[in-house]
Design a protein around this motif. Structure first.
Motif, PDB file in Angstrom:
ATOM      1  N   ASP A   1       1.283  -2.925  -6.580  1.00  0.00           N
ATOM      2  CA  ASP A   1       2.529  -2.777  -5.830  1.00  0.00           C
ATOM      3  C   ASP A   1       2.259  -2.406  -4.380  1.00  0.00           C
ATOM      4  OD1 ASP A   1       4.078  -3.394  -8.001  1.00  0.00           O
ATOM      5  OD2 ASP A   1       4.439  -1.311  -8.598  1.00  0.00           O
ATOM      6  N   GLY A   2       1.320  -1.495  -4.183  1.00  0.00           N
ATOM      7  CA  GLY A   2       1.001  -1.091  -2.822  1.00  0.00           C
ATOM      8  C   GLY A   2       0.126  -2.099  -2.101  1.00  0.00           C
ATOM      9  N   TYR A   3      -0.683  -2.823  -2.868  1.00  0.00           N
ATOM     10  CA  TYR A   3      -1.635  -3.781  -2.301  1.00  0.00           C
ATOM     11  C   TYR A   3      -0.945  -4.827  -1.428  1.00  0.00           C
ATOM     12  CZ  TYR A   3      -5.219  -7.488  -2.271  1.00  0.00           C
ATOM     13  OH  TYR A   3      -6.111  -8.447  -1.895  1.00  0.00           O
ATOM     14  N   LYS A   4       0.116  -5.405  -1.945  1.00  0.00           N
ATOM     15  CA  LYS A   4       0.774  -6.508  -1.231  1.00  0.00           C
ATOM     16  C   LYS A   4       1.292  -6.067   0.132  1.00  0.00           C
ATOM     17  CE  LYS A   4       2.152  -8.904  -5.474  1.00  0.00           C
ATOM     18  NZ  LYS A   4       3.285  -9.417  -6.291  1.00  0.00           N
ATOM     19  N   ARG A   5       1.897  -4.881   0.169  1.00  0.00           N
ATOM     20  CA  ARG A   5       2.446  -4.388   1.433  1.00  0.00           C
ATOM     21  C   ARG A   5       1.341  -4.046   2.419  1.00  0.00           C
ATOM     22  NH1 ARG A   5       7.181  -5.646   3.508  1.00  0.00           N
ATOM     23  NH2 ARG A   5       8.239  -3.944   4.611  1.00  0.00           N
ATOM     24  N   ILE A   6       0.254  -3.501   1.918  1.00  0.00           N
ATOM     25  CA  ILE A   6      -0.863  -3.132   2.786  1.00  0.00           C
ATOM     26  C   ILE A   6      -1.507  -4.370   3.394  1.00  0.00           C
ATOM     27  CG2 ILE A   6      -3.192  -2.144   2.795  1.00  0.00           C
ATOM     28  CD1 ILE A   6      -2.176  -0.093   0.745  1.00  0.00           C
ATOM     29  N   ILE A   7      -1.749  -5.379   2.581  1.00  0.00           N
ATOM     30  CA  ILE A   7      -2.338  -6.626   3.099  1.00  0.00           C
ATOM     31  C   ILE A   7      -1.393  -7.292   4.089  1.00  0.00           C
ATOM     32  CG2 ILE A   7      -3.138  -8.936   2.469  1.00  0.00           C
ATOM     33  CD1 ILE A   7      -5.046  -6.663   1.721  1.00  0.00           C
ATOM     34  N   GLU A   8      -0.107  -7.221   3.807  1.00  0.00           N
ATOM     35  CA  GLU A   8       0.883  -7.773   4.740  1.00  0.00           C
ATOM     36  C   GLU A   8       0.782  -7.076   6.090  1.00  0.00           C
ATOM     37  OE1 GLU A   8       5.765  -8.082   5.195  1.00  0.00           O
ATOM     38  OE2 GLU A   8       4.861  -7.646   3.240  1.00  0.00           O
ATOM     39  N   GLY A   9       0.547  -5.773   6.066  1.00  0.00           N
ATOM     40  CA  GLY A   9       0.420  -5.023   7.311  1.00  0.00           C
ATOM     41  C   GLY A   9      -0.795  -5.432   8.116  1.00  0.00           C
ATOM     42  N   MET A  10      -1.873  -5.819   7.435  1.00  0.00           N
ATOM     43  CA  MET A  10      -3.093  -6.196   8.158  1.00  0.00           C
ATOM     44  C   MET A  10      -2.935  -7.519   8.897  1.00  0.00           C
ATOM     45  SD  MET A  10      -4.561  -3.516   7.545  1.00  0.00           S
ATOM     46  CE  MET A  10      -5.876  -3.947   8.672  1.00  0.00           C
ATOM     47  N   ASN A  11      -1.895  -8.276   8.592  1.00  0.00           N
ATOM     48  CA  ASN A  11      -1.643  -9.543   9.285  1.00  0.00           C
ATOM     49  C   ASN A  11      -0.872  -9.364  10.583  1.00  0.00           C
ATOM     50  OD1 ASN A  11      -2.927 -11.062   7.256  1.00  0.00           O
ATOM     51  ND2 ASN A  11      -1.055 -11.121   6.018  1.00  0.00           N
ATOM     52  N   LYS A  12      -0.435  -8.132  10.847  1.00  0.00           N
ATOM     53  CA  LYS A  12       0.289  -7.853  12.082  1.00  0.00           C
ATOM     54  C   LYS A  12      -0.691  -7.701  13.251  1.00  0.00           C
ATOM     55  CE  LYS A  12       4.364  -7.760  10.163  1.00  0.00           C
ATOM     56  NZ  LYS A  12       5.409  -8.767  10.502  1.00  0.00           N
ATOM     57  N   GLU A  13      -0.197  -7.981  14.452  1.00  0.00           N
ATOM     58  CA  GLU A  13      -1.041  -7.905  15.647  1.00  0.00           C
ATOM     59  C   GLU A  13      -1.118  -6.486  16.188  1.00  0.00           C
ATOM     60  OE1 GLU A  13      -2.881 -10.241  16.917  1.00  0.00           O
ATOM     61  OE2 GLU A  13      -2.223 -11.804  15.515  1.00  0.00           O
ATOM     62  N   GLU A  14       0.037  -5.825  16.299  1.00  0.00           N
ATOM     63  CA  GLU A  14       0.095  -4.495  16.889  1.00  0.00           C
ATOM     64  C   GLU A  14      -0.337  -3.421  15.883  1.00  0.00           C
ATOM     65  OE1 GLU A  14       0.772  -3.799  20.021  1.00  0.00           O
ATOM     66  OE2 GLU A  14       1.113  -5.911  20.526  1.00  0.00           O
ATOM     67  N   LEU A  15      -1.068  -2.429  16.395  1.00  0.00           N
ATOM     68  CA  LEU A  15      -1.542  -1.352  15.539  1.00  0.00           C
ATOM     69  C   LEU A  15      -0.377  -0.572  14.930  1.00  0.00           C
ATOM     70  CD1 LEU A  15      -3.808   0.390  14.387  1.00  0.00           C
ATOM     71  CD2 LEU A  15      -3.783   1.723  16.518  1.00  0.00           C
ATOM     72  N   LYS A  16       0.654  -0.318  15.714  1.00  0.00           N
ATOM     73  CA  LYS A  16       1.788   0.457  15.200  1.00  0.00           C
ATOM     74  C   LYS A  16       2.490  -0.269  14.055  1.00  0.00           C
ATOM     75  CE  LYS A  16       5.108  -1.314  18.599  1.00  0.00           C
ATOM     76  NZ  LYS A  16       6.125  -0.939  19.632  1.00  0.00           N
ATOM     77  N   ASP A  17       2.524  -1.609  14.126  1.00  0.00           N
ATOM     78  CA  ASP A  17       3.131  -2.383  13.037  1.00  0.00           C
ATOM     79  C   ASP A  17       2.258  -2.332  11.782  1.00  0.00           C
ATOM     80  OD1 ASP A  17       5.255  -3.108  14.668  1.00  0.00           O
ATOM     81  OD2 ASP A  17       4.216  -4.888  15.422  1.00  0.00           O
ATOM     82  N   LYS A  18       0.947  -2.365  12.002  1.00  0.00           N
ATOM     83  CA  LYS A  18       0.025  -2.254  10.867  1.00  0.00           C
ATOM     84  C   LYS A  18       0.188  -0.909  10.170  1.00  0.00           C
ATOM     85  CE  LYS A  18      -3.616  -5.299  12.651  1.00  0.00           C
ATOM     86  NZ  LYS A  18      -5.045  -5.412  13.022  1.00  0.00           N
ATOM     87  N   VAL A  19       0.210   0.150  10.966  1.00  0.00           N
ATOM     88  CA  VAL A  19       0.335   1.502  10.405  1.00  0.00           C
ATOM     89  C   VAL A  19       1.641   1.650   9.637  1.00  0.00           C
ATOM     90  CG1 VAL A  19       0.639   3.944  11.000  1.00  0.00           C
ATOM     91  CG2 VAL A  19      -1.147   2.592  12.126  1.00  0.00           C
ATOM     92  N   LEU A  20       2.727   1.092  10.163  1.00  0.00           N
ATOM     93  CA  LEU A  20       4.030   1.211   9.528  1.00  0.00           C
ATOM     94  C   LEU A  20       4.043   0.553   8.150  1.00  0.00           C
ATOM     95  CD1 LEU A  20       6.990   2.068   9.689  1.00  0.00           C
ATOM     96  CD2 LEU A  20       7.489  -0.130  10.777  1.00  0.00           C
ATOM     97  N   LEU A  21       3.508  -0.667   8.060  1.00  0.00           N
ATOM     98  CA  LEU A  21       3.519  -1.388   6.790  1.00  0.00           C
ATOM     99  C   LEU A  21       2.522  -0.803   5.792  1.00  0.00           C
ATOM    100  CD1 LEU A  21       3.911  -5.119   7.920  1.00  0.00           C
ATOM    101  CD2 LEU A  21       5.595  -3.645   6.831  1.00  0.00           C
ATOM    102  N   VAL A  22       1.373  -0.376   6.279  1.00  0.00           N
ATOM    103  CA  VAL A  22       0.395   0.245   5.379  1.00  0.00           C
ATOM    104  C   VAL A  22       0.963   1.544   4.817  1.00  0.00           C
ATOM    105  CG1 VAL A  22      -1.872   1.347   5.236  1.00  0.00           C
ATOM    106  CG2 VAL A  22      -1.620  -0.822   6.454  1.00  0.00           C
ATOM    107  N   ARG A  23       1.666   2.302   5.650  1.00  0.00           N
ATOM    108  CA  ARG A  23       2.298   3.534   5.179  1.00  0.00           C
ATOM    109  C   ARG A  23       3.341   3.231   4.100  1.00  0.00           C
ATOM    110  NH1 ARG A  23       5.154   6.387   9.794  1.00  0.00           N
ATOM    111  NH2 ARG A  23       3.042   6.601  10.595  1.00  0.00           N
ATOM    112  N   GLU A  24       4.077   2.129   4.281  1.00  0.00           N
ATOM    113  CA  GLU A  24       5.042   1.715   3.264  1.00  0.00           C
ATOM    114  C   GLU A  24       4.332   1.339   1.969  1.00  0.00           C
ATOM    115  OE1 GLU A  24       7.470  -1.404   4.784  1.00  0.00           O
ATOM    116  OE2 GLU A  24       8.379  -0.167   6.356  1.00  0.00           O
TER     117      GLU A  24
END
Length: 505
Positions: A402-425
């Motif tokens: 469940d957490g894996y999908k959201r975390i991997i989705e975050g790694m596809n973002k360009e901005e660091l703040k967007d990555k952190v937000l999705l990984v935190r989710e």
């Protein structure tokens, strides 16, 4: 009398109503003996012995076998025996087939009878035909006299009033009382006031509880031996984490109960001779099969049922051991931080296989008493290999799907703040046990990187080592899983480098 019992309100079967707040003066529900009474009243099996020696008699049948006789002949024989009488005859419809005939309520019931080392007509298997018939007569009798009552068992039962919950709450209260008496640790005054990490429930029943209960973080850095004036953290927990509130489903399996047993959900007798109901493999909860389907995800594993640590569900181990962090993880990390943080190639170099297996078996046998000190295992790489093995053998990976999908989705973002937000989710989707253990591990890996000038292990190097251990792609396609390897490594690297923003206190 039976009809009156059927109409009796469900709450009358308990000594007192068990409130949702579990007041201290609440008494234990009593067991209802109505179905047990009916089982005792059921007809007893009566073998109708054949007076002649049938031809080609199978070796696994006894005097109840009558050979090739018609259905009408069988019925005449059973009529003379009355209710409970039975016999086995050779089927006249198919070769090498046999029929079990049972007399009940002045009627003859016929069943195809099978044998594969045990006798059976359905899913249940018995050592003797007589046991099969005895069990069948019990079911016939109870279902014919109390069908409406049985149908309403799970629907009309109140889980808050169940014996399991009553006993469990009293047990937890006793454990808490004993723990408060024996606990000599000094609690930090600001822990509860500043803790903001929620329980992150996965079920609708936990939402209200989340608003009032919080998981306290683990403060965890090593102490420098020669520098008493430095501000250092402790490996001890800042505060107590109530692992009993972690949500965990029961693991029910059909069980053959020996002796008399009552349902922990509805407090009614579990009738029959074998496969009378289901039993949770982790906590011992006993229930009718239908009642087990109504039990919420509040399993409280008992250490006597959890036989191993390695390869066991993480939440199960944590709740059974009553520790917020698995003992393997805690002991290994403490040992590594006490003597191995400056070892070159830490976590990259493998330990001795035989020693790793020896420690694994020792943890499964001795738990927290396992000795992994330098006096017994000089090579620190053996300890790091044990830790990696523990995570690799988890049936559900530390970073759940469940957490894996959201975390991997975050790694596809360009901005660091967007990555952190999705990984935190993504981290917020982890069960509490997984979240706390991952946080504990990542804080440790941060301290490993602080010694990178000596151990040569940067966050990137650690990510390469730990990504396959902590994360697994939910995709069954090997090619898709292979394509996710890079993103998984970047995810673990981000967890280490941005841990303060990802694991909020």
């Amino acid at each position: 009398m039976i009809s009156l019992l059927k109409r009796k309100p469900r709450h009358d079967y308990f000594t007192v109503e068990y409130s949702a707040r579990f007041e201290a003066n609440t008494s234990i529900p009593t067991w209802n003996g109505y179905l047990y009474q009916l089982q005792n009243e059921a007809p007893k099996p009566k073998k109708m012995v054949c007076k002649r020696e049938p031809e080609s008699k199978p070796t696994y049948y006894g005097g109840e076998y009558h050979g090739q006789i018609s259905r009408e002949e069988a019925e005449d024989i059973l009529f003379q025996g009355g209710d409970g009488s039975y016999l086995v005859r050779k089927s006249d419809r198919a070769p090498n087939a046999f029929t079990l005939a049972i007399r009940f309520d002045k009627q003859t019931k016929n069943y195809k009878l099978y044998y594969d080392g045990l006798h059976y007509v359905g899913e249940k298997r018995f050592e003797t035909v007589e046991q099969l018939v005895a069990d069948g007569l019990i079911h016939f009798y109870i279902e014919s006299r109390a069908s409406d009552y049985i149908a309403s068992l799970s629907d009309e039962s109140n889980y808050a009033q169940s014996p399991y919950l009553a006993y469990s709450v009293k047990r937890k209260r006793l454990q808490k009382s004993r723990k408060n008496v024996s606990n000599n640790r000094v609690n930090q005054p600001d822990v509860l006031a500043n803790a903001n990490v929620s329980l992150m429930p996965s079920s609708r029943n936990s939402v209200k509880e989340t608003k009032t209960k919080q998981i306290i973080g683990i403060k965890h850095v090593r102490k420098k031996p020669d520098d008493d004036d430095d501000d250092v953290d402790s490996l001890e927990a800042d505060g107590e984490i109530d692992v009993s509130i972690f949500e965990k489903p029961h693991v029910f399996k059909t069980h053959n109960f020996i002796g008399l047993h009552w349902c922990d959900f509805c407090a009614n007798f579990m009738w029959g001779l074998i496969a009378q109901g289901s039993k949770c493999q982790d906590c011992g909860f006993e229930a009718h099969k239908k009642c087990s389907e109504k039990v919420p995800n509040d399993c409280m594993p008992d250490i006597k049922f959890v036989k191993s640590i390695f390869g066991q569900d993480l939440t199960t181990v944590i709740k059974a051991r009553k520790s917020p962090i698995p003992i393997v993880v805690e002991k290994c990390i403490k040992e590594i931080e006490s003597r191995g943080l400056d070892a070159e190639g830490l976590y990259r170099v493998a330990g001795l296989h035989d020693e790793v297996e020896e420690i694994r078996m020792a943890f499964d046998k001795d738990g927290e008493c396992t000795n992994i000190s330098s006096a017994k295992y000089e090579d620190i790489n053996t300890i790091t290999s044990v830790l990696k093995l523990y995570f690799r053998l988890l049936p559900i990976p530390l970073v759940t799907f469940d957490g894996y999908k959201r975390i991997i989705e975050g790694m596809n973002k360009e901005e660091l703040k967007d990555k952190v937000l999705l990984v935190r989710e993504g981290l917020a989707k982890l069960p509490p046990a997984h979240y706390q253990t991952l946080k504990y591990l990542i804080n440790h890996l941060v301290r490993v990187t602080e010694q990178k000038s000596k151990n040569m292990m940067t966050s990137e190097n650690l990510a390469i080592v730990f990504a396959p251990t902590l994360m697994r792609s939910p995709d069954s396609d090997p090619m898709l899983s292979l394509m996710s390897v890079g993103a998984e490594q970047k995810s673990v690297e981000l967890l280490i480098s941005q841990h303060k923003d990802l694991f909020l206190k």
